[in-house]
Write an enzyme that holds these catalytic residues in place. Sequence first.
Site, PDB file in Angstrom:
ATOM      1  N   ASP A  42       0.784  -1.244   0.000  1.00 30.08           N
ATOM      2  CA  ASP A  42       0.000   0.000   0.000  1.00 30.08           C
ATOM      3  C   ASP A  42       0.819   1.299   0.000  1.00 30.08           C
ATOM      4  OD1 ASP A  42      -1.579  -2.116   0.706  1.00 30.08           O
ATOM      5  OD2 ASP A  42      -2.272  -1.257   2.591  1.00 30.08           O
ATOM      6  N   SER A 102      -0.509  -0.006   7.384  1.00 23.77           N
ATOM      7  CA  SER A 102      -0.814   1.220   6.638  1.00 23.77           C
ATOM      8  C   SER A 102      -1.360   2.359   7.483  1.00 23.77           C
ATOM      9  CB  SER A 102      -1.812   0.900   5.529  1.00 23.77           C
ATOM     10  OG  SER A 102      -1.142   0.190   4.530  1.00 23.77           O
TER      11      SER A 102
END
Length: 483
Positions: A42, A102
């Site tokens: 990500d 993330s």
Amino acid sequence: MDRDQHLRQAAYKEIEKHQLLVEQDPYRLHYHIMPLVGLLNDPNGFVQWKGTYHLFYQWMPFETGHGAKFWGHYQSKDLVNWKHEGIALTPAEWFEKNGCYSGSALVHEGQLYVFYTGNVKDEEGNRESYQCLAVSEDGVHFDKKGPVVQLPRGYTAHFRDPKVWEQNGAYFMVIGAQTDDWKGAVVLFTSSNLVDWKHVGIIAGGGKGPLEAFGYMFECPDLFHLDGQDVLVFSPQGLEPDGMKYHNVYQAGYVTGIFEAEKTSYKHGEFYELDHGFDFYAPQTTRDEKGRRILFGWMSVPDQGEQDHPTIQHQWLHNMTLPRELKLVNGKLYQSPVAELRDLREGDAIEREVSINQETRWVKGVEGKALELELKEINLKAGWLAISFGGSGRIVYSRNDQVFTMERESYVDGVVEKRQTEVKELHDLQIFLDTSSIEVFINGGEYVFTSRFYPSPNNESIQFRASQTVSFHLKKWKLRRVF
Ligand code: FRU
């Protein structure tokens, strides 16, 4: 040496150790962000600060698999030329020992605040998750402040990916979650000082409203104001294929609605996929200093044949999409490559009026492994138009069926596979081809198809084919290598 130092050194050693092998890969991309070694997933902490864009990323330096993630870091002045800044976060502390997962960034009182998920697993695989804060004076070195949000009741430990923003003097955080009864949800928190956070509750999903039966987990939420609406982007897991939709293992898309900050309520409509190709997940946006809303996505999907990519023989895996500017047009998100990417163009364009009549056509000079193609004024009254790339990837628009298709030779078993969406009319195409990726922007970004594919490295051919008559204005630019 402390654990942080030890992890940093070990990761930098991996880069050194495999540098040659990585660089020898013909599928190393020319103008997309990639890891120097290991696996990238990500986009994280995307922000522009004092003119510089910072893009952090989920990174596993030690293998081309997932695990205890680091945050790697790239910087750029122009979204085209990127400098690797090294490691921002290592999973060194007890609250993140199985991964600095993330999260997002926010500039506050002259410092860069990053919020991320500390992932913890015990020997039996039981999970804990903490939303953590780290602060930086220079955007490069981070001082970890530890957890600022504990898991509230009502959710499993699949609770992650905080996205934080400021609105009317207050702070908001959305988190991707799974409820105790296994429904995907986006959960809202508020704060007045970025340290003490109050759990407000679910603002989307949770088995209710327009997302009633909508999977078992939502990852990477991102809520922002754009062109008069509040857009919520997120990545749901657990959707079944539905017609031409939802054929990847997991999805990434958005709803639009109105977020009322004072009432902390969000009313929204139905879900749309952001991308119709094979490889797009976990996107994150930022508002830059020009006021544009810019998105990066991860050009892959978790658990989707990840160990079969040929690049793993060269000890690296995955990359980012190009940065895309978002606009809301009649309630739909349009994505177009940021204008700065024109700076990749090398030399003058090859420009032709092309008309094809029931035949296959090559256009002189229109070939290569890293290029941009533009087709404008497409005139296709019936039948279909197909464009093939390096013999192993193809896009087809059927005017009769009003369907746009992307096909590739699967890197798992060589069988041709496809993704599709309905497109009523085809006006124009903008295509970015890199050594092993393709991004197709249809009708000014109304639809996008993003995929990895692996043409034979010495096949740089591009073929146009039409079942009946089609004409268009074609431009082709060679794109320069920045990585
Ligand atoms: C999405 C994701 C996030 C998580 C991260 C871990 O791809 O699963 O939910 O924070 O990857 O690398």
